[in-house]
Design a protein around this motif. Structure first.
Motif, PDB file in Angstrom:
ATOM      1  N   LEU A   1     132.259 -20.515  -7.318  1.00 53.74           N
ATOM      2  CA  LEU A   1     133.300 -19.574  -7.702  1.00 53.74           C
ATOM      3  C   LEU A   1     133.473 -19.671  -9.203  1.00 53.74           C
ATOM      4  O   LEU A   1     133.661 -20.778  -9.742  1.00 53.74           O
ATOM      5  N   THR A   2     133.409 -18.541  -9.898  1.00 56.40           N
ATOM      6  CA  THR A   2     133.481 -18.543 -11.345  1.00 56.40           C
ATOM      7  C   THR A   2     133.993 -17.213 -11.872  1.00 56.40           C
ATOM      8  O   THR A   2     133.900 -16.197 -11.181  1.00 56.40           O
ATOM      9  N   GLY A   3     134.506 -17.250 -13.075  1.00 58.48           N
ATOM     10  CA  GLY A   3     134.892 -16.034 -13.783  1.00 58.48           C
ATOM     11  C   GLY A   3     133.974 -15.775 -14.956  1.00 58.48           C
ATOM     12  O   GLY A   3     134.158 -14.816 -15.697  1.00 58.48           O
ATOM     13  N   LEU A   4     132.988 -16.634 -15.121  1.00 58.92           N
ATOM     14  CA  LEU A   4     132.044 -16.510 -16.230  1.00 58.92           C
ATOM     15  C   LEU A   4     130.960 -15.497 -15.861  1.00 58.92           C
ATOM     16  O   LEU A   4     130.229 -15.699 -14.892  1.00 58.92           O
ATOM     17  N   CYS A   5     130.865 -14.431 -16.613  1.00 60.22           N
ATOM     18  CA  CYS A   5     129.890 -13.366 -16.323  1.00 60.22           C
ATOM     19  C   CYS A   5     128.803 -13.345 -17.387  1.00 60.22           C
ATOM     20  O   CYS A   5     128.859 -12.556 -18.341  1.00 60.22           O
ATOM     21  N   ASN A   6     127.841 -14.248 -17.244  1.00 62.62           N
ATOM     22  CA  ASN A   6     126.664 -14.194 -18.106  1.00 62.62           C
ATOM     23  C   ASN A   6     125.453 -14.690 -17.318  1.00 62.62           C
ATOM     24  O   ASN A   6     125.612 -15.331 -16.275  1.00 62.62           O
ATOM     25  N   PRO A   7     124.250 -14.396 -17.803  1.00 65.81           N
ATOM     26  CA  PRO A   7     123.036 -14.746 -17.046  1.00 65.81           C
ATOM     27  C   PRO A   7     122.882 -16.235 -16.758  1.00 65.81           C
ATOM     28  O   PRO A   7     122.199 -16.613 -15.813  1.00 65.81           O
ATOM     29  N   GLN A   8     123.527 -17.081 -17.547  1.00 67.77           N
ATOM     30  CA  GLN A   8     123.419 -18.523 -17.326  1.00 67.77           C
ATOM     31  C   GLN A   8     123.953 -18.925 -15.954  1.00 67.77           C
ATOM     32  O   GLN A   8     123.487 -19.891 -15.354  1.00 67.77           O
ATOM     33  N   VAL A   9     124.905 -18.174 -15.427  1.00 66.34           N
ATOM     34  CA  VAL A   9     125.456 -18.461 -14.108  1.00 66.34           C
ATOM     35  C   VAL A   9     124.363 -18.327 -13.043  1.00 66.34           C
ATOM     36  O   VAL A   9     124.217 -19.188 -12.175  1.00 66.34           O
ATOM     37  N   VAL A  10     123.576 -17.261 -13.131  1.00 68.55           N
ATOM     38  CA  VAL A  10     122.490 -17.049 -12.169  1.00 68.55           C
ATOM     39  C   VAL A  10     121.427 -18.122 -12.331  1.00 68.55           C
ATOM     40  O   VAL A  10     120.929 -18.675 -11.346  1.00 68.55           O
ATOM     41  N   ARG A  11     121.093 -18.455 -13.557  1.00 67.78           N
ATOM     42  CA  ARG A  11     120.082 -19.501 -13.799  1.00 67.78           C
ATOM     43  C   ARG A  11     120.547 -20.854 -13.268  1.00 67.78           C
ATOM     44  O   ARG A  11     119.768 -21.609 -12.679  1.00 67.78           O
ATOM     45  N   THR A  12     121.810 -21.177 -13.479  1.00 72.26           N
ATOM     46  CA  THR A  12     122.359 -22.435 -12.976  1.00 72.26           C
ATOM     47  C   THR A  12     122.328 -22.464 -11.457  1.00 72.26           C
ATOM     48  O   THR A  12     121.936 -23.464 -10.848  1.00 72.26           O
ATOM     49  N   ALA A  13     122.723 -21.364 -10.838  1.00 72.63           N
ATOM     50  CA  ALA A  13     122.699 -21.282  -9.373  1.00 72.63           C
ATOM     51  C   ALA A  13     121.292 -21.502  -8.838  1.00 72.63           C
ATOM     52  O   ALA A  13     121.101 -22.211  -7.846  1.00 72.63           O
ATOM     53  N   GLU A  14     120.322 -20.924  -9.497  1.00 70.97           N
ATOM     54  CA  GLU A  14     118.928 -21.082  -9.051  1.00 70.97           C
ATOM     55  C   GLU A  14     118.486 -22.539  -9.152  1.00 70.97           C
ATOM     56  O   GLU A  14     117.848 -23.071  -8.239  1.00 70.97           O
TER      57      GLU A  14
END
Length: 115
Positions: A48-61
């Motif tokens: 759960l996050t409010g941060l909207c940048n591509p790093q969120v997707v990379r971290t999740a991966e």
């Protein structure tokens, strides 16, 4: 708990990954700091996050996070949604604040555990 359960509990909208909602979710993490998320490092979790940048997707991966929930009405842009789609991530959005969303999931039995 499944990703569909997370969606229902939070009243979230699915932005990407509608066909993956039966995936198991074992734990949760709420943070806008990806360094904290990296320290969390549990698989089959929801972030759960409010941060909207591509790093969120990379971290999740990197951490085998299966579901991203953007809180506070945040909506990722089309490029982020495409990145998530390519990685078979589920992406949802909810209007709840992070504290409330985490509490709702915790009350429903989804825990984060100790680091």
């Amino acid at each position: 708990m499944t990703a569909r359960d997370v969606k229902d509990i939070l009243g979230a909208r699915v932005l990407v990954g509608e066909d993956h909602l039966e995936v198991e979710v074992r734990s949760a993490c709420g943070s806008d700091m990806m360094s904290d998320v990296l320290a969390f490092s549990k698989d089959h979790s929801v972030l759960l996050t409010g941060l909207c940048n591509p790093q969120v997707v990379r971290t999740a991966e990197m951490l085998d996070i299966v579901c991203l929930v953007f809180v506070r009405g945040k909506k990722p842009d089309d490029a982020m949604l495409e990145m998530a789609r390519e990685r078979n991530l589920i992406v949802m959005a909810t209007g709840h604040r992070m504290f409330s969303a985490c509490g709702m999931l915790y009350s429903a039995g989804l825990h984060g555990g100790a680091i």
